[in-house]
Design a protein around this motif. Structure first.
Motif, PDB file in Angstrom:
ATOM      1  N   GLN A   1      47.536  56.720  43.124  1.00 33.45           N
ATOM      2  CA  GLN A   1      47.706  56.041  41.846  1.00 33.45           C
ATOM      3  C   GLN A   1      46.395  55.362  41.471  1.00 33.45           C
ATOM      4  OE1 GLN A   1      49.312  56.096  38.933  1.00 33.45           O
ATOM      5  NE2 GLN A   1      51.246  55.327  39.811  1.00 33.45           N
ATOM      6  N   VAL A   2      45.944  55.586  40.252  1.00 32.76           N
ATOM      7  CA  VAL A   2      44.708  55.007  39.768  1.00 32.76           C
ATOM      8  C   VAL A   2      44.978  53.593  39.263  1.00 32.76           C
ATOM      9  CG1 VAL A   2      42.849  55.176  38.083  1.00 32.76           C
ATOM     10  CG2 VAL A   2      43.756  57.239  39.175  1.00 32.76           C
ATOM     11  N   GLN A   3      44.142  52.675  39.683  1.00 37.34           N
ATOM     12  CA  GLN A   3      44.236  51.297  39.233  1.00 37.34           C
ATOM     13  C   GLN A   3      42.945  50.894  38.538  1.00 37.34           C
ATOM     14  OE1 GLN A   3      45.171  49.113  42.818  1.00 37.34           O
ATOM     15  NE2 GLN A   3      47.363  49.505  42.591  1.00 37.34           N
ATOM     16  N   LEU A   4      43.076  50.302  37.366  1.00 33.94           N
ATOM     17  CA  LEU A   4      41.947  49.846  36.585  1.00 33.94           C
ATOM     18  C   LEU A   4      42.060  48.348  36.369  1.00 33.94           C
ATOM     19  CD1 LEU A   4      41.866  52.605  33.806  1.00 33.94           C
ATOM     20  CD2 LEU A   4      40.618  52.576  35.971  1.00 33.94           C
ATOM     21  N   VAL A   5      40.977  47.640  36.604  1.00 34.14           N
ATOM     22  CA  VAL A   5      40.965  46.194  36.450  1.00 34.14           C
ATOM     23  C   VAL A   5      39.766  45.797  35.611  1.00 34.14           C
ATOM     24  CG1 VAL A   5      40.922  43.966  37.601  1.00 34.14           C
ATOM     25  CG2 VAL A   5      42.094  45.888  38.674  1.00 34.14           C
ATOM     26  N   GLU A   6      40.028  45.250  34.424  1.00 29.50           N
ATOM     27  CA  GLU A   6      38.961  44.789  33.542  1.00 29.50           C
ATOM     28  C   GLU A   6      38.631  43.332  33.827  1.00 29.50           C
ATOM     29  OE1 GLU A   6      41.750  47.245  30.721  1.00 29.50           O
ATOM     30  OE2 GLU A   6      41.996  45.737  32.300  1.00 29.50           O
ATOM     31  N   SER A   7      37.395  42.972  33.550  1.00 30.30           N
ATOM     32  CA  SER A   7      36.976  41.588  33.659  1.00 30.30           C
ATOM     33  C   SER A   7      35.776  41.367  32.745  1.00 30.30           C
ATOM     34  CB  SER A   7      36.620  41.216  35.097  1.00 30.30           C
ATOM     35  OG  SER A   7      35.531  41.988  35.568  1.00 30.30           O
ATOM     36  N   GLY A   8      35.445  40.116  32.501  1.00 28.42           N
ATOM     37  CA  GLY A   8      34.261  39.773  31.734  1.00 28.42           C
ATOM     38  C   GLY A   8      34.519  39.277  30.329  1.00 28.42           C
ATOM     39  N   GLY A   9      35.757  39.287  29.894  1.00 25.90           N
ATOM     40  CA  GLY A   9      36.066  38.778  28.570  1.00 25.90           C
ATOM     41  C   GLY A   9      35.915  37.272  28.510  1.00 25.90           C
ATOM     42  N   GLY A  10      35.914  36.757  27.296  1.00 27.33           N
ATOM     43  CA  GLY A  10      35.784  35.328  27.124  1.00 27.33           C
ATOM     44  C   GLY A  10      35.551  34.951  25.685  1.00 27.33           C
ATOM     45  N   LEU A  11      35.210  33.696  25.479  1.00 27.28           N
ATOM     46  CA  LEU A  11      34.948  33.143  24.157  1.00 27.28           C
ATOM     47  C   LEU A  11      33.448  32.955  23.983  1.00 27.28           C
ATOM     48  CD1 LEU A  11      35.841  31.799  21.491  1.00 27.28           C
ATOM     49  CD2 LEU A  11      36.098  29.673  22.778  1.00 27.28           C
ATOM     50  N   VAL A  12      32.894  33.565  22.946  1.00 28.70           N
ATOM     51  CA  VAL A  12      31.467  33.465  22.660  1.00 28.70           C
ATOM     52  C   VAL A  12      31.261  33.243  21.173  1.00 28.70           C
ATOM     53  CG1 VAL A  12      30.786  34.907  24.612  1.00 28.70           C
ATOM     54  CG2 VAL A  12      31.205  35.957  22.375  1.00 28.70           C
ATOM     55  N   GLN A  13      30.044  32.894  20.810  1.00 30.91           N
ATOM     56  CA  GLN A  13      29.688  32.716  19.415  1.00 30.91           C
ATOM     57  C   GLN A  13      29.074  33.987  18.851  1.00 30.91           C
ATOM     58  OE1 GLN A  13      27.925  28.786  18.267  1.00 30.91           O
ATOM     59  NE2 GLN A  13      27.677  28.550  20.489  1.00 30.91           N
ATOM     60  N   ALA A  14      29.143  34.133  17.551  1.00 35.85           N
ATOM     61  CA  ALA A  14      28.528  35.275  16.889  1.00 35.85           C
ATOM     62  C   ALA A  14      27.054  35.369  17.262  1.00 35.85           C
ATOM     63  CB  ALA A  14      28.697  35.163  15.377  1.00 35.85           C
ATOM     64  N   GLY A  15      26.623  36.584  17.563  1.00 33.80           N
ATOM     65  CA  GLY A  15      25.255  36.815  17.975  1.00 33.80           C
ATOM     66  C   GLY A  15      25.052  36.812  19.472  1.00 33.80           C
ATOM     67  N   ASP A  16      26.023  36.316  20.208  1.00 36.25           N
ATOM     68  CA  ASP A  16      25.928  36.271  21.664  1.00 36.25           C
ATOM     69  C   ASP A  16      26.186  37.638  22.280  1.00 36.25           C
ATOM     70  OD1 ASP A  16      25.355  33.593  21.569  1.00 36.25           O
ATOM     71  OD2 ASP A  16      27.308  32.928  22.314  1.00 36.25           O
ATOM     72  N   SER A  17      26.005  37.708  23.580  1.00 34.58           N
ATOM     73  CA  SER A  17      26.241  38.928  24.338  1.00 34.58           C
ATOM     74  C   SER A  17      27.299  38.699  25.402  1.00 34.58           C
ATOM     75  CB  SER A  17      24.948  39.402  25.008  1.00 34.58           C
ATOM     76  OG  SER A  17      23.967  39.750  24.055  1.00 34.58           O
ATOM     77  N   LEU A  18      27.929  39.784  25.796  1.00 40.47           N
ATOM     78  CA  LEU A  18      28.971  39.740  26.806  1.00 40.47           C
ATOM     79  C   LEU A  18      29.002  41.092  27.510  1.00 40.47           C
ATOM     80  CD1 LEU A  18      31.041  37.482  27.546  1.00 40.47           C
ATOM     81  CD2 LEU A  18      32.681  38.668  26.087  1.00 40.47           C
ATOM     82  N   ARG A  19      29.278  41.084  28.785  1.00 43.60           N
ATOM     83  CA  ARG A  19      29.404  42.342  29.519  1.00 43.60           C
ATOM     84  C   ARG A  19      30.773  42.437  30.160  1.00 43.60           C
ATOM     85  NH1 ARG A  19      25.885  44.703  34.620  1.00 43.60           N
ATOM     86  NH2 ARG A  19      27.151  43.143  35.748  1.00 43.60           N
ATOM     87  N   LEU A  20      31.480  43.495  29.829  1.00 44.42           N
ATOM     88  CA  LEU A  20      32.771  43.773  30.415  1.00 44.42           C
ATOM     89  C   LEU A  20      32.617  44.740  31.584  1.00 44.42           C
ATOM     90  CD1 LEU A  20      34.957  44.319  27.216  1.00 44.42           C
ATOM     91  CD2 LEU A  20      34.367  42.171  28.379  1.00 44.42           C
ATOM     92  N   SER A  21      33.475  44.588  32.568  1.00 42.66           N
ATOM     93  CA  SER A  21      33.477  45.474  33.723  1.00 42.66           C
ATOM     94  C   SER A  21      34.853  46.074  33.911  1.00 42.66           C
ATOM     95  CB  SER A  21      33.075  44.716  34.991  1.00 42.66           C
ATOM     96  OG  SER A  21      31.778  44.176  34.879  1.00 42.66           O
ATOM     97  N   CYS A  22      34.874  47.279  34.421  1.00 40.83           N
ATOM     98  CA  CYS A  22      36.123  47.955  34.743  1.00 40.83           C
ATOM     99  C   CYS A  22      35.979  48.588  36.112  1.00 40.83           C
ATOM    100  CB  CYS A  22      36.463  49.009  33.690  1.00 40.83           C
ATOM    101  SG  CYS A  22      37.934  49.984  34.070  1.00 40.83           S
ATOM    102  N   ALA A  23      36.716  48.072  37.062  1.00 37.16           N
ATOM    103  CA  ALA A  23      36.710  48.609  38.414  1.00 37.16           C
ATOM    104  C   ALA A  23      37.843  49.615  38.549  1.00 37.16           C
ATOM    105  CB  ALA A  23      36.857  47.494  39.435  1.00 37.16           C
ATOM    106  N   ALA A  24      37.499  50.815  38.966  1.00 40.63           N
ATOM    107  CA  ALA A  24      38.472  51.894  39.066  1.00 40.63           C
ATOM    108  C   ALA A  24      38.584  52.389  40.495  1.00 40.63           C
ATOM    109  CB  ALA A  24      38.088  53.051  38.149  1.00 40.63           C
ATOM    110  N   SER A  25      39.792  52.664  40.911  1.00 42.74           N
ATOM    111  CA  SER A  25      40.020  53.267  42.214  1.00 42.74           C
ATOM    112  C   SER A  25      39.967  54.781  42.085  1.00 42.74           C
ATOM    113  CB  SER A  25      41.373  52.824  42.771  1.00 42.74           C
ATOM    114  OG  SER A  25      42.438  53.265  41.951  1.00 42.74           O
ATOM    115  N   GLY A  26      39.775  55.443  43.215  1.00 40.27           N
ATOM    116  CA  GLY A  26      39.808  56.894  43.215  1.00 40.27           C
ATOM    117  C   GLY A  26      38.472  57.542  42.907  1.00 40.27           C
TER     118      GLY A  26
END
Length: 120
Positions: A1-26
């Motif tokens: 069974q494949v499991q996906l876990v996202e992380s990195g979201g949050g609250l930021v201001q316009a113009g800012d940067s953010l990096r999301l991650s997705c860890a996948a099994s398999g």
């Protein structure tokens, strides 16, 4: 069974940067990022297979990448705008061509999502 876990979201201001991650099994998968705001359809953002694909709305601002082990996928989001506010989902499928890669129904596995909020 494949499991996906996202992380990195949050609250930021316009113009800012953010990096999301997705860890996948398999094994290696075609990986995509989608987002969904309240009252709107799930929207394709980016995907990576043997190449990369982007929605026009994020092209030039967002970058999708994967690590050397191909078990983690990232979405680097720069120059964020309030309209980028949504729940961001990671998705995976074993194999897909460039046409179906933009379609949510093409993906077999989904994470639970991570909230991204961009204030103005």
């Amino acid at each position: 069974q494949v499991q996906l876990v996202e992380s990195g979201g949050g609250l930021v201001q316009a113009g800012d940067s953010l990096r999301l991650s997705c860890a996948a099994s398999g094994r290696r998968y075609v990986m995509g990022w989608f987002r969904q705001a309240p009252g709107k359809e799930r929207e394709f953002i980016a995907a990576i297979s043997f190449g990369t694909y982007y929605a026009d709305s994020v092209k030039g601002r967002f970058t999708i990448s994967r690590d050397n082990a191909e078990n983690t996928v990232y979405l680097q989001m720069n120059s964020l705008k309030p309209e980028d506010t949504a729940v961001y989902y990671c998705a995976a499928v074993e194999a897909l061509n460039g046409l179906g890669i933009r379609t949510p129904r093409s993906y077999d596995y989904w994470g639970q999502g991570t909230q991204v909020t961009v204030s103005s």
